[in-house]
Design a protein around this motif. Structure first.
Motif, PDB file in Angstrom:
ATOM      1  N   THR A  28       0.833  -1.203   0.000  1.00  0.00           N
ATOM      2  CA  THR A  28       0.000   0.000   0.000  1.00  0.00           C
ATOM      3  C   THR A  28       0.868   1.253   0.000  1.00  0.00           C
ATOM      4  N   LEU A  29       1.908   1.245   0.831  1.00  0.00           N
ATOM      5  CA  LEU A  29       2.818   2.401   0.879  1.00  0.00           C
ATOM      6  C   LEU A  29       3.550   2.592  -0.449  1.00  0.00           C
ATOM      7  N   ARG A  80       1.131   3.998  -2.978  1.00  0.00           N
ATOM      8  CA  ARG A  80       0.883   5.420  -2.700  1.00  0.00           C
ATOM      9  C   ARG A  80       2.024   6.265  -3.233  1.00  0.00           C
ATOM     10  N   ARG A  81       3.229   5.777  -3.045  1.00  0.00           N
ATOM     11  CA  ARG A  81       4.398   6.505  -3.556  1.00  0.00           C
ATOM     12  C   ARG A  81       4.375   6.560  -5.089  1.00  0.00           C
ATOM     13  N   PRO A 128      -0.601  11.244  -4.132  1.00  0.00           N
ATOM     14  CA  PRO A 128      -1.543  11.484  -3.033  1.00  0.00           C
ATOM     15  C   PRO A 128      -3.011  11.452  -3.449  1.00  0.00           C
ATOM     16  N   GLU A 129      -3.317  11.607  -4.723  1.00  0.00           N
ATOM     17  CA  GLU A 129      -4.722  11.611  -5.133  1.00  0.00           C
ATOM     18  C   GLU A 129      -5.375  10.231  -4.968  1.00  0.00           C
ATOM     19  N   TYR A 130      -4.588   9.179  -4.875  1.00  0.00           N
ATOM     20  CA  TYR A 130      -5.123   7.831  -4.661  1.00  0.00           C
ATOM     21  C   TYR A 130      -5.016   7.380  -3.211  1.00  0.00           C
ATOM     22  N   GLU A 131      -4.553   8.270  -2.349  1.00  0.00           N
ATOM     23  CA  GLU A 131      -4.296   7.900  -0.954  1.00  0.00           C
ATOM     24  C   GLU A 131      -5.559   7.375  -0.255  1.00  0.00           C
ATOM     25  N   ALA A 132      -6.676   8.053  -0.398  1.00  0.00           N
ATOM     26  CA  ALA A 132      -7.902   7.636   0.291  1.00  0.00           C
ATOM     27  C   ALA A 132      -8.329   6.232  -0.150  1.00  0.00           C
ATOM     28  N   LEU A 177      -6.422   3.876  -1.433  1.00  0.00           N
ATOM     29  CA  LEU A 177      -5.436   2.907  -0.966  1.00  0.00           C
ATOM     30  C   LEU A 177      -5.611   2.610   0.525  1.00  0.00           C
ATOM     31  N   VAL A 178      -5.845   3.645   1.295  1.00  0.00           N
ATOM     32  CA  VAL A 178      -6.045   3.449   2.737  1.00  0.00           C
ATOM     33  C   VAL A 178      -7.304   2.628   2.984  1.00  0.00           C
TER      34      VAL A 178
END
Length: 117
Positions: free
Chosen positions: A14-15, A18-19, A23-27, A29-30
């Motif tokens: 997941t990390l 995200r990298r 950041p636009e896919y962060e939500a 992915l979390v």
């Protein structure tokens, strides 16, 4: 102790995603990781319950049992309040006192019934 490697691998993936994605896919992915984590925790809890032979169940309580302290308290408070109200305000005070006690008991009973069903 259960192997924690798969969930750690999921977290690392997941990390890394995200990298790579930004950041636009962060939500998303979390949320995906949290769903996998929840599934892992649920599986571990089920396995532990199966291992110990326990089955989750909800304790059923009877509404009448919860009303006993309220009824006894009402009677205990009602006796001195009756004497005070009748002595100071007569029949009007007595009536108001017992109407208040009845309203409190009805509200308590409704709350207990709502909680149990």
């Amino acid at each position: 102790m259960p192997d924690k490697r798969p969930i750690r691998d999921d977290l690392q993936a997941t990390l890394d995603a995200r990298r790579d994605l930004g950041p636009e896919y962060e939500a998303a992915l979390v949320e995906s990781f949290v769903e996998r984590l929840d599934a892992t925790i649920s599986a571990r809890v089920r396995a532990e319950l199966d291992h110990h032979g326990a089955t989750p169940h909800r304790q059923k309580s009877t509404p009448g049992a919860a009303m006993i302290p309220i009824a006894l308290g009402s009677m205990g408070i009602g006796i001195p309040l009756t004497a005070i109200a009748a002595g100071n305000a007569g029949l009007v005070g007595l009536t108001i006192t017992w109407i208040a006690i009845v309203v409190i008991n009805v509200a308590s009973a409704a709350a207990i019934m709502r909680r149990n069903y």
